[in-house]
Design a protein around this motif. Sequence first.
Motif, PDB file in Angstrom:
ATOM      1  N   ARG A   1     -28.289   7.736 -10.352  1.00 46.63           N
ATOM      2  CA  ARG A   1     -27.442   7.213  -8.995  1.00 46.63           C
ATOM      3  C   ARG A   1     -28.566   7.134  -7.881  1.00 46.63           C
ATOM      4  O   ARG A   1     -29.315   8.000  -7.714  1.00 46.63           O
ATOM      5  CB  ARG A   1     -26.412   8.245  -8.811  1.00 46.63           C
ATOM      6  CG  ARG A   1     -25.357   8.320  -9.930  1.00 46.63           C
ATOM      7  CD  ARG A   1     -24.143   9.341  -9.579  1.00 46.63           C
ATOM      8  NE  ARG A   1     -23.138   9.465 -10.576  1.00 46.63           N
ATOM      9  CZ  ARG A   1     -22.020   8.821 -10.536  1.00 46.63           C
ATOM     10  NH1 ARG A   1     -21.972   7.879  -9.403  1.00 46.63           N
ATOM     11  NH2 ARG A   1     -21.186   8.826 -11.510  1.00 46.63           N
TER      12      ARG A   1
ATOM     13  N   THR B   1     -13.369   8.008  -4.331  1.00 49.81           N
ATOM     14  CA  THR B   1     -14.126   8.247  -5.043  1.00 49.81           C
ATOM     15  C   THR B   1     -13.741   8.410  -6.597  1.00 49.81           C
ATOM     16  O   THR B   1     -14.386   7.832  -7.648  1.00 49.81           O
ATOM     17  CB  THR B   1     -14.882   9.781  -5.051  1.00 49.81           C
ATOM     18  OG1 THR B   1     -15.442   9.569  -3.508  1.00 49.81           O
ATOM     19  CG2 THR B   1     -16.357   9.980  -5.734  1.00 49.81           C
ATOM     20  N   CYS B   2     -12.538   8.955  -6.846  1.00 45.32           N
ATOM     21  CA  CYS B   2     -12.260   9.185  -8.136  1.00 45.32           C
ATOM     22  C   CYS B   2     -11.120   8.302  -8.734  1.00 45.32           C
ATOM     23  O   CYS B   2     -11.201   7.968  -9.978  1.00 45.32           O
ATOM     24  CB  CYS B   2     -11.504  10.609  -8.360  1.00 45.32           C
ATOM     25  SG  CYS B   2     -12.729  11.915  -7.648  1.00 45.32           S
TER      26      CYS B   2
ATOM     27  N   ASP C   1     -25.759   7.950  -3.173  1.00 46.22           N
ATOM     28  CA  ASP C   1     -24.497   8.631  -3.602  1.00 46.22           C
ATOM     29  C   ASP C   1     -24.626   9.882  -4.258  1.00 46.22           C
ATOM     30  O   ASP C   1     -23.415  10.751  -4.134  1.00 46.22           O
ATOM     31  CB  ASP C   1     -24.364   7.699  -5.122  1.00 46.22           C
ATOM     32  CG  ASP C   1     -23.756   6.312  -4.847  1.00 46.22           C
ATOM     33  OD1 ASP C   1     -23.460   6.086  -3.409  1.00 46.22           O
ATOM     34  OD2 ASP C   1     -23.673   5.566  -5.748  1.00 46.22           O
TER      35      ASP C   1
ATOM     36  N   ASN D   1     -16.590   6.230 -12.281  1.00 46.45           N
ATOM     37  CA  ASN D   1     -15.964   7.623 -11.989  1.00 46.45           C
ATOM     38  C   ASN D   1     -14.715   8.066 -12.456  1.00 46.45           C
ATOM     39  O   ASN D   1     -14.695   9.379 -12.966  1.00 46.45           O
ATOM     40  CB  ASN D   1     -15.898   7.820 -10.438  1.00 46.45           C
ATOM     41  CG  ASN D   1     -17.192   7.562  -9.803  1.00 46.45           C
ATOM     42  OD1 ASN D   1     -18.431   7.527 -10.364  1.00 46.45           O
ATOM     43  ND2 ASN D   1     -17.447   6.986  -8.441  1.00 46.45           N
TER      44      ASN D   1
ATOM     45  N   LEU E   1     -19.232  16.207  -1.082  1.00 48.45           N
ATOM     46  CA  LEU E   1     -17.934  16.528  -1.664  1.00 48.45           C
ATOM     47  C   LEU E   1     -17.814  17.936  -2.350  1.00 48.45           C
ATOM     48  O   LEU E   1     -16.854  18.630  -2.237  1.00 48.45           O
ATOM     49  CB  LEU E   1     -17.361  15.613  -2.449  1.00 48.45           C
ATOM     50  CG  LEU E   1     -17.288  14.011  -1.690  1.00 48.45           C
ATOM     51  CD1 LEU E   1     -16.961  13.106  -2.963  1.00 48.45           C
ATOM     52  CD2 LEU E   1     -16.055  14.118  -1.031  1.00 48.45           C
TER      53      LEU E   1
ATOM     54  N   PHE F   1     -18.439  16.618  -9.749  1.00 41.61           N
ATOM     55  CA  PHE F   1     -19.341  16.308  -8.621  1.00 41.61           C
ATOM     56  C   PHE F   1     -20.842  16.959  -8.835  1.00 41.61           C
ATOM     57  O   PHE F   1     -21.687  16.398  -8.299  1.00 41.61           O
ATOM     58  CB  PHE F   1     -18.753  17.225  -7.553  1.00 41.61           C
ATOM     59  CG  PHE F   1     -17.329  16.123  -6.983  1.00 41.61           C
ATOM     60  CD1 PHE F   1     -17.125  14.988  -7.304  1.00 41.61           C
ATOM     61  CD2 PHE F   1     -16.318  16.755  -6.253  1.00 41.61           C
ATOM     62  CE1 PHE F   1     -16.020  14.368  -6.750  1.00 41.61           C
ATOM     63  CE2 PHE F   1     -15.251  16.066  -5.950  1.00 41.61           C
ATOM     64  CZ  PHE F   1     -14.907  14.883  -5.995  1.00 41.61           C
TER      65      PHE F   1
ATOM     66  N   LYS G   1     -23.591  12.076  -1.139  1.00 41.36           N
ATOM     67  CA  LYS G   1     -22.301  12.092  -0.931  1.00 41.36           C
ATOM     68  C   LYS G   1     -21.473  13.154  -1.823  1.00 41.36           C
ATOM     69  O   LYS G   1     -20.677  13.742  -1.506  1.00 41.36           O
ATOM     70  CB  LYS G   1     -21.659  10.537  -1.223  1.00 41.36           C
ATOM     71  CG  LYS G   1     -20.081  10.409  -1.172  1.00 41.36           C
ATOM     72  CD  LYS G   1     -19.761   8.998  -1.207  1.00 41.36           C
ATOM     73  CE  LYS G   1     -18.077   8.990  -1.251  1.00 41.36           C
ATOM     74  NZ  LYS G   1     -17.848   7.478  -1.622  1.00 41.36           N
ATOM     75  N   TYR G   2     -22.001  13.126  -3.157  1.00 40.03           N
ATOM     76  CA  TYR G   2     -21.179  14.149  -4.155  1.00 40.03           C
ATOM     77  C   TYR G   2     -21.731  15.395  -3.728  1.00 40.03           C
ATOM     78  O   TYR G   2     -20.726  16.343  -4.089  1.00 40.03           O
ATOM     79  CB  TYR G   2     -21.573  13.538  -5.497  1.00 40.03           C
ATOM     80  CG  TYR G   2     -20.977  12.542  -6.226  1.00 40.03           C
ATOM     81  CD1 TYR G   2     -19.586  12.378  -6.435  1.00 40.03           C
ATOM     82  CD2 TYR G   2     -21.525  10.965  -6.220  1.00 40.03           C
ATOM     83  CE1 TYR G   2     -18.869  11.543  -7.074  1.00 40.03           C
ATOM     84  CE2 TYR G   2     -20.750  10.232  -6.768  1.00 40.03           C
ATOM     85  CZ  TYR G   2     -19.385  10.276  -7.188  1.00 40.03           C
ATOM     86  OH  TYR G   2     -18.717   9.352  -7.817  1.00 40.03           O
TER      87      TYR G   2
ATOM     88  N   SER H   1     -11.027  10.521   0.850  1.00 45.59           N
ATOM     89  CA  SER H   1     -12.497  10.493   0.072  1.00 45.59           C
ATOM     90  C   SER H   1     -12.405  10.759  -1.325  1.00 45.59           C
ATOM     91  O   SER H   1     -12.957   9.992  -2.187  1.00 45.59           O
ATOM     92  CB  SER H   1     -13.380  11.352   0.814  1.00 45.59           C
ATOM     93  OG  SER H   1     -13.647  10.984   2.313  1.00 45.59           O
TER      94      SER H   1
ATOM     95  N   SER I   1     -13.146   3.724  -8.492  1.00 39.46           N
ATOM     96  CA  SER I   1     -14.230   3.451  -9.456  1.00 39.46           C
ATOM     97  C   SER I   1     -13.923   3.520 -10.839  1.00 39.46           C
ATOM     98  O   SER I   1     -13.745   4.775 -11.317  1.00 39.46           O
ATOM     99  CB  SER I   1     -15.189   4.094  -8.855  1.00 39.46           C
ATOM    100  OG  SER I   1     -16.406   3.926  -9.701  1.00 39.46           O
TER     101      SER I   1
END
Length: 753
Positions: free
Chosen positions: A469, A405-406, A473, A412, A480, A460, A476-477, A401, A409
């Motif tokens: 956002r 994510t990092c 999203d 990001n 995380l 994050f 989700k952050y 993940s 994108s």
Amino acid sequence: MSAVLPKRKSVQTSLFDYLPSAKRCKVEEAATILSGDEEASPVNSRSEAPEICQDSCAKEASSSSASPATLQPVPEEPLLTPDCWSVQQWCYFKGEYEWIFLASGHIGCSVCRDVKATGGLSVHSCGQSLRISMEWADGKVGPSGFGKHARQKQLRKKIMEHKSSGAHKASQDILTARKNKHLTEVMQQSSGKHLDSTCRVFHTVFYLTKKNRPFTDHPDLVDLQEVNGVEMGRVLRSNVTATEIVRHIASEMQKKLVCYIREHKPKISVFVDESTTVSNKSTLIIYLQGLFRAHCKPVTIFFGLVDLQETNALAIKEALLGYFENVGITKTLLHEIWIAICSDGAAVMFGSKGGVITLLRPEFPNLVLSWHCLAHHLELAVGDTIDEVGGANHLKMFMDSLYATCSMSPKNTRQLQMAASDLGLQLQKIGKMLDTQWVASSYRMVQAVWNCFPALYKHFREAAKDLSRPTRDRSKYDGLLKKLTSNSFVKDLGLMCDALQELKDLSLALQSRDITIVDAHSLLVGQVWRFFAMKESPGEFSSTAQSAVDCGHFKGVHISQGRENSVSLNERQFYQSLSVNLAKRCAPDLDKELVSSFSVLDAKNLPNDEDIVLYGENEIQRLCTKFQLPIRDTIHAFRDFKDFGGKRCPEAFRALVACMETLPASNADCERGFSAMNLIASPSRAFLHVATISSCSWLKLNGPPVKAFKPLSFVKSWLEKGRRTAEETHCEQAHAKKDSLEDFYVGFWEIVN
């Protein structure tokens, strides 16, 4: 009562001792042979039989030569003559027409074959261009008609017509001229200027290959050197010519290596692996490891790339042996020098019922070792541990993940870089953990998360509060962030950093080119005990993580207890599983006997004076039997080695040590070869022929540096084949392509120049 001929197999085995002249057959016996009456012309003695051709019986003759007593017998191959000829008739015609050769029940012309092999499909005679007969050159001429006598008559007619044909006579003249006209005469006719310019062209093409440049750069590089005042000749400037030069250089290098192998017969190990090119062609890569120079260490070299029509075990086995046969390494020679084969452990290679190794065993029973790459074994052991230990999968999913994510994108990634620069950190790329790549890649990933922990926390936290956002999203952050700052994640991250650091060092050591199986086995056993000990004594990263959990802060970031149902790694179970799986996968009992036998070759293991008298002699005898080495000579050499405390290494003992060093520990060189192949056959060069890719790989992986390359010998062999020099005047001079913008920008270029 007329004598009865023995069976064909018996006749075949007696043909090797025939006298070297077919002219000794009596006229009456020759007439009887031509008539096809086999019973009227019995073979009474070997001295009366004609000579059999060297081309047809090269394999049989080599298999009948003297070989070590430990070699297994090589199965004899039948002599396939045309169906209307007996073996005596074939011998008679071979004595009358020396240029005839056999090819699977057909005949051909060796003169036309040799001329065709040099690239000539047509010859010139009396001002006329005559085309070589492909049927005769390829050995596809057979009898026609019905009935034995009619077929014999037609075949004799074809032989006489071909003998008197203009193309055959012109081909004979070409070969005679090449034999009589030595290279020194050719060099005398060619001035030093011709050779120098041709060498410069060869050096330019060699540079293109070493740097993975496309052959279309060759004309521009030649033009560039001419602009700089270097004489490059009139021709040899096209990209097609560059391709031919590359294949010529690689072929000559391979011929030199094969000649060395046939002359010195060093013990070799073979590395094989199967993969697919960018143009979706299945290929088999072949590496050799051996001692290719006395008093040096064995080296691993790229040997060839083979196009596979099918990827089943039988097709791979036939392709491998066929390639060796084509380059001049016969099965008889392989029986003497081939001691081991190593692959990546795929089912098609190591299948117990129909794998390549299983199919090779009956033909080559002298193979000492069929080795599954230890580096791949290590990856499988780690995979087994991840499957067994429950918390490892949760950590892997979270890392995936993070990667999605990092790293996938651009937005990001840019924001993460800004967060890292604000904190004064150097951002490391976050990749996948424990996927199909080596464990070294997984260690770089967890190390990146460890070092960039504050930057990830800041990114994050800001993304979770960013109202621009979507709500999904931000949620989700937020999830995380909570996982990242939990005690269980920090402890698992430290544990995984310690374990993967050890595995990374071990994997890189196993992939080293100079590691032996004894050293590899020692490293594996040591790592098994190290993991077993780490159950009680955590590593550096785990200790730091535990201290952070105790104080509630890690690298300036507050960490919390996290969710009650969060799953974390059990440290003792994880290291126990690693040690067990590593011992089971990488140190099997079947190989321990061989490794223990090799231990007597190390001077460090020599015992004291009381026990040294008979020390290791049983092991030396066992190893000599396996490697087909002279037992008594090696034992006497080993005694000298012991008497001098390991400071003296006689020649016979050094040969046994070379065999030990030749056995492969890993298949990493094949992986390096495929990486080089992907650079050579890039997407923009996807339609390169496999033979061209193989030649480029030869020069890229085996060739000397550009400064050390000496093209003169390759230029001489190029000219021996009748190819042009760079100063050739009997052809049109190459013209540079006109720039499409020249007509429009010529005025502008005059201003800016």
